[in-house]
Enzyme design. Structure first.
Site, short mmCIF file in Angstrom:
data_model
loop_
_atom_site.label_atom_id
_atom_site.label_comp_id
_atom_site.label_asym_id
_atom_site.label_seq_id
_atom_site.Cartn_x
_atom_site.Cartn_y
_atom_site.Cartn_z
N SER A 15 60.95 -32.66 -42.77
CA SER A 15 60.10 -32.19 -43.88
C SER A 15 58.70 -31.83 -43.38
O SER A 15 58.27 -32.30 -42.32
CB SER A 15 60.00 -33.32 -44.92
OG SER A 15 59.11 -33.00 -45.95
N TYR A 162 45.28 -45.98 -45.67
CA TYR A 162 45.65 -44.74 -44.98
C TYR A 162 44.64 -44.43 -43.86
O TYR A 162 45.03 -44.13 -42.72
CB TYR A 162 45.71 -43.61 -46.00
CG TYR A 162 46.23 -42.30 -45.45
CD1 TYR A 162 47.51 -42.20 -44.91
CD2 TYR A 162 45.44 -41.15 -45.47
CE1 TYR A 162 47.99 -40.99 -44.42
CE2 TYR A 162 45.91 -39.94 -44.99
CZ TYR A 162 47.19 -39.87 -44.45
OH TYR A 162 47.67 -38.68 -43.96
N1 LIG Z 1 50.40 -32.87 -45.72
C1 LIG Z 1 49.12 -33.09 -45.45
O1 LIG Z 1 48.23 -32.49 -46.08
C2 LIG Z 1 48.73 -34.07 -44.37
C3 LIG Z 1 47.38 -34.17 -44.05
C4 LIG Z 1 46.97 -35.06 -43.06
C5 LIG Z 1 47.92 -35.82 -42.40
N2 LIG Z 1 49.23 -35.71 -42.72
C6 LIG Z 1 50.16 -36.56 -41.99
O2 LIG Z 1 51.17 -35.76 -41.43
C7 LIG Z 1 52.38 -36.51 -41.35
C8 LIG Z 1 53.49 -35.70 -42.00
O3 LIG Z 1 53.15 -35.47 -43.34
P1 LIG Z 1 53.91 -34.41 -44.25
O4 LIG Z 1 52.93 -33.88 -45.20
O5 LIG Z 1 54.69 -33.50 -43.39
O6 LIG Z 1 54.87 -35.41 -45.07
P2 LIG Z 1 56.37 -35.22 -45.60
O7 LIG Z 1 56.54 -36.29 -46.60
O8 LIG Z 1 56.64 -33.81 -45.97
O9 LIG Z 1 57.25 -35.56 -44.30
C9 LIG Z 1 57.27 -36.84 -43.75
C10 LIG Z 1 58.66 -37.08 -43.17
O10 LIG Z 1 58.63 -38.37 -42.53
C11 LIG Z 1 59.86 -39.03 -42.85
N3 LIG Z 1 59.64 -40.47 -42.76
C12 LIG Z 1 58.87 -41.24 -43.57
N4 LIG Z 1 58.94 -42.52 -43.21
C13 LIG Z 1 59.80 -42.57 -42.14
C14 LIG Z 1 60.28 -43.63 -41.33
N5 LIG Z 1 59.91 -44.90 -41.54
N6 LIG Z 1 61.10 -43.32 -40.31
C15 LIG Z 1 61.49 -42.04 -40.10
N7 LIG Z 1 61.08 -41.00 -40.85
C16 LIG Z 1 60.24 -41.27 -41.86
C17 LIG Z 1 60.18 -38.58 -44.26
O11 LIG Z 1 61.55 -38.77 -44.57
C18 LIG Z 1 59.78 -37.12 -44.23
O12 LIG Z 1 60.86 -36.28 -43.83
C19 LIG Z 1 52.10 -37.86 -42.01
O13 LIG Z 1 51.80 -38.80 -41.01
C20 LIG Z 1 50.89 -37.58 -42.86
O14 LIG Z 1 50.10 -38.73 -43.05
C21 LIG Z 1 49.66 -34.86 -43.70
#
Ligand SMILES: NC(=O)c1ccc[n+]([C@@H]2O[C@H](COP(=O)([O-])OP(=O)(O)OC[C@H]3O[C@@H](n4cnc5c(N)ncnc54)[C@H](O)[C@@H]3O)[C@@H](O)[C@H]2O)c1
Length: 256
Positions: A15, A162
């Site tokens: 994702s 966070y």
């Molecule tokens: N989207 C944003 O704006 C944003 C901004 C800053 C940081 N981030 C960071 O980027 C990373 C990805 O975020 P995203 O927006 O793509 O989120 P998302 O929810 O789209 O994807 C996260 C994925 O991680 C998987 N996941 C969660 N817990 C897990 C576990 N314990 N073991 C294995 N897989 C697991 C989920 O199933 C999911 O497929 C995160 O660490 C988030 O904190 C995102």
């Protein structure tokens, strides 16, 4: 690093930012192992991408699952890239409205997922990479790319857990790069701003538009493929190391 023909393991690859990374890297000839708790989502993406991708279900907080994912990624040989994208957020203030303390189990859950999950995959991927031959005249063996957040620096109201977890990911970057320099493995961290992923898709459209407008330029949420592009550049550019790179359209988050 020449990417074509290498292998990579991408946590959270089913994702959002992880999927953006998988799509970018497979297009560049990298064989990607999608490691995600959402096994169905990982399978769907791997099937869509065909030969360039495979998947494994598991939890990054479980060291055995992480070892299995790294082993699978290393099976074809040439495991050179590990990208940690599995993670999530939490909203909670130091004290709640009734002055009771922030929920401890929630705080621990976020640290376990965002810090320990990153640690588990980083350590196991580094172990596998260190046992391989060097791949170029620089003596390079691989690169590990972790994901923090601008919340590591501009933590907002309600981001105690966070921001603590993402600050730790930032803090691990330089010592990990120093530890692994002797075996030719680089370590970098990307600190994303606001990206258009399923995490933010939960918000109503007007709120997502308003968030996009708060970006300095361009005034929109980031496309996960921009994250994938930076991962690819970091992997290719062997002189990048031990650094945290903000990828955020210039945004600086306000208190709330
Ligand atoms: N989207 C944003 O704006 C944003 C901004 C800053 C940081 N981030 C960071 O980027 C990373 C990805 O975020 P995203 O927006 O793509 O989120 P998302 O929810 O789209 O994807 C996260 C994925 O991680 C998987 N996941 C969660 N817990 C897990 C576990 N314990 N073991 C294995 N897989 C697991 C989920 O199933 C999911 O497929 C995160 O660490 C988030 O904190 C995102």
């Amino acid at each position: 690093m020449e990417l074509n023909g290498t292998s990579a393991v991408i946590t959270g690859g089913a994702s959002g930012l992880g999927a953006g990374t998988v799509r970018t890297l497979t297009a560049l000839g990298v064989r990607c192992t999608i490691f995600d708790r959402n096994e169905t989502g990982a399978k769907t993406l791997a099937e869509e991408l065909g030969e360039g991708a495979n998947y494994i279900g598991g939890d990054v907080t479980n060291p055995d699952d992480c070892q299995a994912a790294v082993d699978q990624a290393a099976e074809g040989g040439n495991l050179r890239i590990a990208v940690n994208c599995a993670g999530t957020g939490w909203v909670g203030r130091v004290i709640n409205k009734d002055n009771t303390p922030h929920d401890l189990s929630a705080f621990k859950f976020i640290q376990e997922l965002n810090i320990v999950g990153t640690f588990n995959v980083m350590t196991r991927a580094a172990g596998a990479m260190a046992g391989q031959d060097v791949m170029n005249e620089d003596g390079e063996r691989g690169v590990i790319i972790n994901t923090a957040s601008v919340a590591a620096f501009d933590g907002q109201i309600g981001q105690l857990a966070y921001s603590a977890s993402k600050g730790a990911v930032v803090g691990m970057t330089l010592p990990a790069a120093r530890d692994l320099s002797v075996v030719g493995i680089r370590v970098l961290t990307i600190a994303p701003g606001l990206f258009d992923t399923p995490l933010l898709a939960l918000l109503p459209d007007d709120q997502r538009t308003a968030l996009g407008q708060s970006v300095l330029f361009p005034k929109k949420l980031g496309d996960p493929k921009r994250f994938g592009q930076l991962v690819a550049h970091i992997a290719e550019n062997s002189y990048l190391n031990g650094e945290v790179i903000r990828l955020d359209g210039g945004i600086r988050m306000p208190p709330k």
